[in-house]
Design an enzyme around this catalytic site. Structure first.
Site, mmCIF file in Angstrom:
data_model
loop_
_atom_site.group_PDB
_atom_site.id
_atom_site.type_symbol
_atom_site.label_atom_id
_atom_site.label_comp_id
_atom_site.label_asym_id
_atom_site.label_seq_id
_atom_site.Cartn_x
_atom_site.Cartn_y
_atom_site.Cartn_z
ATOM 1 N N GLY A 155 0.818 -1.205 0.000
ATOM 2 C CA GLY A 155 0.000 0.000 0.000
ATOM 3 C C GLY A 155 0.855 1.259 0.000
ATOM 4 N N CYS A 156 0.230 2.376 -0.350
ATOM 5 C CA CYS A 156 0.971 3.627 -0.491
ATOM 6 C C CYS A 156 1.446 4.168 0.861
ATOM 7 C CB CYS A 156 0.124 4.658 -1.212
ATOM 8 S SG CYS A 156 -1.527 4.915 -0.531
ATOM 9 N N TYR A 157 0.561 4.239 1.843
ATOM 10 C CA TYR A 157 0.976 4.675 3.176
ATOM 11 C C TYR A 157 2.038 3.725 3.744
ATOM 12 C CZ TYR A 157 -2.924 8.012 3.821
ATOM 13 O OH TYR A 157 -3.794 9.083 3.741
ATOM 14 N N ALA A 160 5.534 4.377 2.225
ATOM 15 C CA ALA A 160 6.176 5.563 2.797
ATOM 16 C C ALA A 160 6.655 5.296 4.215
ATOM 17 C CB ALA A 160 5.192 6.733 2.780
#
Length: 336
Positions: A155-157, A160
């Site tokens: 996932g994107c979160y 990061a």
């Protein structure tokens, strides 16, 4: 030359992947697919995304389960840019056609018991595939990615957050019995292309959401190896994620040790850019495949900052990194 198809190609991440694939010197983009009920079927992708005019003019073809065998003839790579429950059902069908599947949904990311019932609303039916799937955090799992046919792109979160935290965890620098605290803000494109009141231009406002309930929290826990406190925020902008992360360091850990941990993790990883002495800004990563990392140490307190494009390093360009790793190409091929 390898041949690839994208399923769910009308969405933001599918369109980005189609663009990357057309620029890849060793891969042919052989087909773009949407569901049989999609209003976009029959349209050219460039009719939906004007920036792709003359570059990706393939039509969006409708695809149902009965058409999968035909769609896979001569195909090596399948990218699923589909909803979680759809990927859950489709991945086994494509794997049965001897393709390598790269899934951008959350359907195969976490092996914890009861995870999918609680956070995704369905009971996972393929525990064997969950065990086979490799988590596609490209800078950390490159050896395993090379040896599987099912890659679950993070996932994107999560990308990061883990990119910032894993060097500290792997070096044993985080104080025991503490939880890193992650506050991350994403652009509205993270909600996808489908229209909704929450992502309407006139309704969007900087605000937290998913407090203590967001599905990326247990995903981070699983792949970091320790619990975190995670609070996502919706930002009043289109693209990008900025994560600000507070960490308590073990007594005696120095700034030099922290710097060395990041250097050891990423000095030879071209997609992660280390920013000693300064901090990331979204303007420097939006539209790029990079993750920019910055940090500061004050005694036992560390603040780390991570910035990515949520549609690229948070999804499509990371999938492209995984494709490159799986098939032995340079990891930046078609990205830089």
């Amino acid at each position: 030359m390898l041949k690839a198809i994208v399923v769910g190609a009308s969405g933001y991440t599918g369109a980005e992947l189609a663009h990357f694939l057309t620029r890849h010197p060793e891969i042919e983009l052989a087909g773009l697919y949407v569901s049989e009920g999609s209003l976009d079927k029959g349209k050219k992708l460039s009719a939906l995304y004007g920036n792709l005019l003359g570059e990706v003019d393939l039509p969006l073809q409708p695809l149902g389960n009965s058409g999968i065998e035909q769609a896979c003839k001569g195909i090596d790579i399948v990218i699923l840019a589909t909803a979680h429950e759809i990927s859950h059902d489709l991945a086994p069908l494509f794997l049965a056609q001897n393709t390598v599947v790269f899934d951008l949904s959350g359907a195969f990311r976490v092996q914890a018991a009861g995870f999918y019932d609680k956070f995704y609303g369905f009971t996972h039916q393929y525990p064997d595939l969950l065990a086979q799937a490799v988590y596609g955090l490209a800078e950390w799992n490159y050896d395993a990615i090379k040896n599987t046919d099912l890659i679950a792109v993070p996932g994107c979160y999560t990308t990061a957050s883990l990119t910032a935290l894993k060097p500290l965890a792997e070096a044993g620098l985080i104080k025991e019995n503490t939880k890193p605290t992650i506050n991350a803000t994403s652009g509205v494109s993270g909600a996808g292309r489908k229209a909704s009141m929450a992502s309407s231009f006139c309704e969007v406002s900087l605000q937290p959401y998913g407090v203590f309930t967001h599905r990326h929290k247990p995903e981070i826990d699983q792949h970091l190896g320790m619990p975190v406190v995670f609070t996502p925020h919706l930002g009043s902008f289109k693209r990008g994620i900025l994560a600000s992360i507070n960490v308590q360091l073990k007594a005696g850990v120095t700034a030099e040790q922290v710097n060395q941990a990041y250097q050891n993790a990423y000095a030879d990883k071209p997609i992660v850019r280390l920013m000693e002495g300064t901090f990331p800004a979204l303007k420097n990563v939006v539209g790029t495949p990079y993750c920019d990392l910055g940090w500061a140490v004050d005694g036992e307190d560390l603040v780390a900052f991570s910035a990515i494009d949520n549609l690229l390093k948070g999804a499509s360009s990371q999938a492209m990194q995984c494709i490159n790793l799986r098939f032995g190409f340079a990891i930046t091929t078609s990205l830089l």
